[in-house]
Design a protein around this motif. Structure first.
Motif, PDB file in Angstrom:
ATOM      1  N   ARG A  63       0.723  -1.145   0.080  1.00 38.49           N
ATOM      2  CA  ARG A  63      -0.140  -0.057   0.108  1.00 38.49           C
ATOM      3  C   ARG A  63       0.625   1.103   0.132  1.00 38.49           C
ATOM      4  O   ARG A  63       0.498   2.287  -0.470  1.00 38.49           O
ATOM      5  N   LYS A  64       2.008   1.124   0.783  1.00 37.65           N
ATOM      6  CA  LYS A  64       3.051   2.372   0.492  1.00 37.65           C
ATOM      7  C   LYS A  64       3.239   2.633  -0.898  1.00 37.65           C
ATOM      8  O   LYS A  64       3.292   3.703  -1.445  1.00 37.65           O
ATOM      9  N   ALA A  65       3.607   1.698  -1.601  1.00 43.39           N
ATOM     10  CA  ALA A  65       4.090   1.665  -3.161  1.00 43.39           C
ATOM     11  C   ALA A  65       2.914   1.974  -3.818  1.00 43.39           C
ATOM     12  O   ALA A  65       3.099   2.866  -4.702  1.00 43.39           O
ATOM     13  N   ALA A  66       1.483   1.845  -3.542  1.00 45.96           N
ATOM     14  CA  ALA A  66       0.368   2.134  -4.191  1.00 45.96           C
ATOM     15  C   ALA A  66       0.032   3.669  -3.933  1.00 45.96           C
ATOM     16  O   ALA A  66       0.130   4.420  -4.993  1.00 45.96           O
ATOM     17  N   ILE A  67       0.498   4.270  -2.670  1.00 49.85           N
ATOM     18  CA  ILE A  67       0.281   5.809  -2.554  1.00 49.85           C
ATOM     19  C   ILE A  67       1.176   6.489  -3.386  1.00 49.85           C
ATOM     20  O   ILE A  67       0.801   7.439  -3.978  1.00 49.85           O
ATOM     21  N   ALA A  68       2.376   5.930  -3.449  1.00 46.58           N
ATOM     22  CA  ALA A  68       3.425   6.686  -4.163  1.00 46.58           C
ATOM     23  C   ALA A  68       3.077   6.587  -5.669  1.00 46.58           C
ATOM     24  O   ALA A  68       3.323   7.668  -6.284  1.00 46.58           O
ATOM     25  N   ALA A  69       2.475   5.433  -6.103  1.00 47.14           N
ATOM     26  CA  ALA A  69       2.257   5.341  -7.716  1.00 47.14           C
ATOM     27  C   ALA A  69       0.920   6.234  -8.012  1.00 47.14           C
ATOM     28  O   ALA A  69       0.980   6.868  -8.919  1.00 47.14           O
ATOM     29  N   TRP A  70      -0.040   6.337  -7.075  1.00 47.82           N
ATOM     30  CA  TRP A  70      -1.262   7.182  -7.373  1.00 47.82           C
ATOM     31  C   TRP A  70      -0.823   8.671  -7.286  1.00 47.82           C
ATOM     32  O   TRP A  70      -1.353   9.527  -7.852  1.00 47.82           O
ATOM     33  N   GLY A  71       0.037   9.145  -6.422  1.00 54.75           N
ATOM     34  CA  GLY A  71       0.507  10.337  -6.225  1.00 54.75           C
ATOM     35  C   GLY A  71       1.062  10.990  -7.630  1.00 54.75           C
ATOM     36  O   GLY A  71       1.172  11.955  -7.712  1.00 54.75           O
ATOM     37  N   ASP A  72       1.743   9.885  -8.322  1.00 54.05           N
ATOM     38  CA  ASP A  72       2.336  10.358  -9.493  1.00 54.05           C
ATOM     39  C   ASP A  72       1.360  10.271 -11.016  1.00 54.05           C
ATOM     40  O   ASP A  72       1.739  10.627 -11.784  1.00 54.05           O
ATOM     41  N   HIS A  73       0.094   9.892 -10.439  1.00 49.43           N
ATOM     42  CA  HIS A  73      -0.871   9.661 -11.677  1.00 49.43           C
ATOM     43  C   HIS A  73      -1.764  10.897 -11.508  1.00 49.43           C
ATOM     44  O   HIS A  73      -2.620  11.152 -10.633  1.00 49.43           O
ATOM     45  N   ARG A  74      -1.677  11.249 -12.805  1.00 48.81           N
ATOM     46  CA  ARG A  74      -2.879  12.393 -13.077  1.00 48.81           C
ATOM     47  C   ARG A  74      -4.312  11.918 -13.200  1.00 48.81           C
ATOM     48  O   ARG A  74      -4.530  10.939 -14.018  1.00 48.81           O
TER      49      ARG A  74
END
Length: 610
Positions: free
Chosen positions: A447-458
């Protein structure tokens, strides 16, 4: 529906690859389904501008549960019910539930008049009662026992015949804290929509009576308010004055850390100690505000992190030394407000219209302090206590190996946190090891990785077919969602080289200066004197940095959003609801903000040192 213009349908929005499990972990009732394609949704970036941790989603759940209850069942608003919310890629999309059947509207209108008018007639008594309720709820949260699980039950349990062991208290404390949080949001919405409703009724009357009047002019008729949410910044200004009076102002310098400032105070002996006493008096309760809007666990309170108020002190102190006023221009705002109210009243033709006008503006002035004041008790003071208590559970679970750090608890949903507590409780009672340490570390990492990926996703600003008309005044005024804005967002292909952005004229004044793009509360410290703040959204607890900036621009928000209200209260030029300012403006670019017209112009492409 036009059947022609549409944002992506919810069913067409793909979950970011690699984050499917994290997406699936959000509750089933927040996942988009096939039926949702037929509705219009917009991204609530005003309240949730960053991807949400799984636990933090409780803020959306509890808020919309309470908002809907009061709209739909308690006050029975005639033409609108609650708000549904869905989550995709960590973002919260919301959709209103309008009432369109004339028969149902008529039935609801009758009930609404019985209930809402009772509140309006007894506003002061009920509001005083509300404050008592909120302070009692805050007291309950403060009185909750510390989160701990001793190796051996204290002997007092035996001597007092308590009959309940510590593992039961653990679960009881968690459930009481959650219950208190849901109750806080019920209190939050007891008055809020009625407050907005009173203003919107006045707004609608003005638009019909004075067709040429601007939204900003109407909003200035309720400016100059006194509300608790402004008190934290007033305390910072008081501390700046006291620093000069005590002769310890040299301890505060631009760019210094909190620790360096405290060290400087300690070197001042008794005077430094006296200023620390003043600080302590301000902290309880007024520093129980957080640097965000109360929706994220990592937006810590001023009491937990003094960086925000201390960063404002050098600027205030410099102005005090220079003999400049640092007060909020309340008297000026009230003079202007009263003059506007009188001038427009003179334009009315009949005694009946003047009587209605007097009644509506009087009610708007009565209810408006709540519209901003409640935030101090709800989104800030109580919410800080709530997240800090959950942090205690995180520390306990981390100690027992469920995950590495206390903050990892916020990667679990509130259901999962309770299951982890039960797991630990079972293990403590049986003497066996808990199973959580084998389960949660991998999930937390995922989930940490998901938050980071979502933060970079427009993400799209809206989903679904665009309605022909956006006629919910709250959506227009708070979120700045208009048909014109939606059309502009649809036409934005990302290659627009235009230098002009349009938004809502939130607070008048024309200013030019270098832009500072701030995309999260953590970046507030990068602001420098004279810069123009460009952000997704701001909130009243950012008030201390308003004395640093020349103007403010936001992506989201309408004429009655918190940023617009606060900007007017501080006399700061502002344009809100531009939709894409943080994407089209870069830090260092020189821009012009016309707060009277709602226009932001990019003047050059020269980048300054960030």
């Amino acid at each position: 529906m036009t059947g022609q213009k549409s944002f992506p349908l919810p069913s067409s929005v793909a979950v970011v690859p690699g984050t499917e499990a994290a997406q699936a972990a959000y509750p089933y009732y927040t996942q988009f389904g096939p039926d949702d394609d037929a509705r219009f949704w917009f991204y609530n970036s005003m309240h949730f501008p960053e991807p949400m941790h799984h636990f933090d989603m409780i803020t959306a759940e509890a808020a919309y549960c309470a908002l809907g209850a009061f709209n739909t069942r308690v006050h029975v608003l005639p033409t609108t019910k609650g708000i549904d919310h869905r989550i995709v890629n960590g973002r919260v999309y919301i959709g209103g539930v309008p009432v369109t059947d004339p028969v149902e509207i008529a039935e609801r209108q009758e009930l609404f008049q019985q209930r809402a008018f009772y509140y309006y007639e007894h506003w002061e008594r009920l509001y005083d009662q509300w404050k008592v309720k909120m302070k009692a709820l805050i007291g309950e949260a403060q009185a909750l026992p510390p989160v701990e699980l001793p190796d051996w039950e204290p002997i007092e349990t035996t001597h007092t015949g308590k009959g309940v062991a510590s593992n039961h208290a653990l679960l009881d404390t968690y459930r009481r804290q959650l219950e208190g949080y849901y109750r806080m949001w019920q209190h939050h919405f007891e008055f809020l929509l009625l407050g907005y409703g009173a203003y919107l009724t006045f707004f609608d009357f003005c638009k019909r009576a004075f067709p040429e009047i601007s939204d900003q002019t109407i909003s200035r008729m309720v400016a100059g308010m006194e509300a608790e949410i402004f008190r934290p910044d007033e305390e910072v200004r008081r501390l700046a004055r006291r620093a000069v009076e005590l002769g310890v102002d040299g301890a505060f310098g631009e760019g210094m850390s909190v620790e360096e400032m405290f060290a400087g105070l300690d070197a001042q002996g008794n005077s430094g100690a006296a200023w620390r006493d003043e600080l302590q008096a301000s902290r309880d309760p007024w520093f129980n505000v957080n640097v965000g809007d109360g929706f994220y666990h990592y937006h810590r309170s001023w009491n937990d992190d003094l960086s925000m108020p201390f960063s404002a002190l050098p600027g205030y102190i410099a102005k005090v030394r220079a003999g400049e006023t640092i007060d909020r221009p309340v008297e000026q705002l009230i003079r202007e407000r009263d003059q506007l109210v009188a001038d427009y009243r003179d334009l009315l033709d009949s005694d009946a219209d003047r009587a209605t006008y007097d009644q509506l503006i009087t009610l708007a002035h009565r209810v408006f302090p709540y519209v901003e004041g409640h935030k101090f008790y709800c989104e800030h003071w109580y919410t800080n206590l709530f997240f800090n208590k959950i942090r205690e559970f995180g520390a306990l679970l981390a100690t027992h190996g469920f995950f590495a750090e206390e903050a990892d608890v916020f990667h679990l949903t509130h259901y999962e946190v309770e299951s982890a507590i039960v797991d630990l409780s079972l293990a403590w009672s049986s003497g066996s090891p808990p199973l959580g340490p084998k389960r949660w570390p991998g999930i937390v990492a995922e989930r940490k990785a998901a938050i980071a990926a979502w933060g970079d996703h427009r993400v799209p600003p809206a989903l679904g077919v665009v309605p022909d008309v956006i006629d919910d005044p709250a959506i227009v005024m708070l979120w700045g969602i208009t048909r014109e804005n939606l059309d502009r967002w649809l036409d934005d292909d990302g290659d627009d080289d235009g230098r002009e952005l349009k938004g809502f004229a939130a607070s008048s004044g024309v200013v030019e200066g270098p832009a500072r793009v701030v995309t999260s509360a953590a970046e507030i410290g990068t602001l420098r004197q004279g810069e123009i703040l460009v952000c997704q959204v701001t909130n009243p607890s950012w008030a201390p940095i308003f004395q640093k900036i020349a103007a403010a621009v936001s992506d989201i928000g309408g004429s009655m959003s918190h940023m617009a209200i606060v900007a007017r209260e501080y006399g700061l030029p502002a344009v809100v609801g531009t939709g894409s300012a943080t994407q089209r403006i870069r830090t260092g670019q020189r821009i012009r903000v016309d707060g009277g017209r709602g226009v932001v112009t990019i003047l050059d492409e020269v980048l300054a040192d960030a």
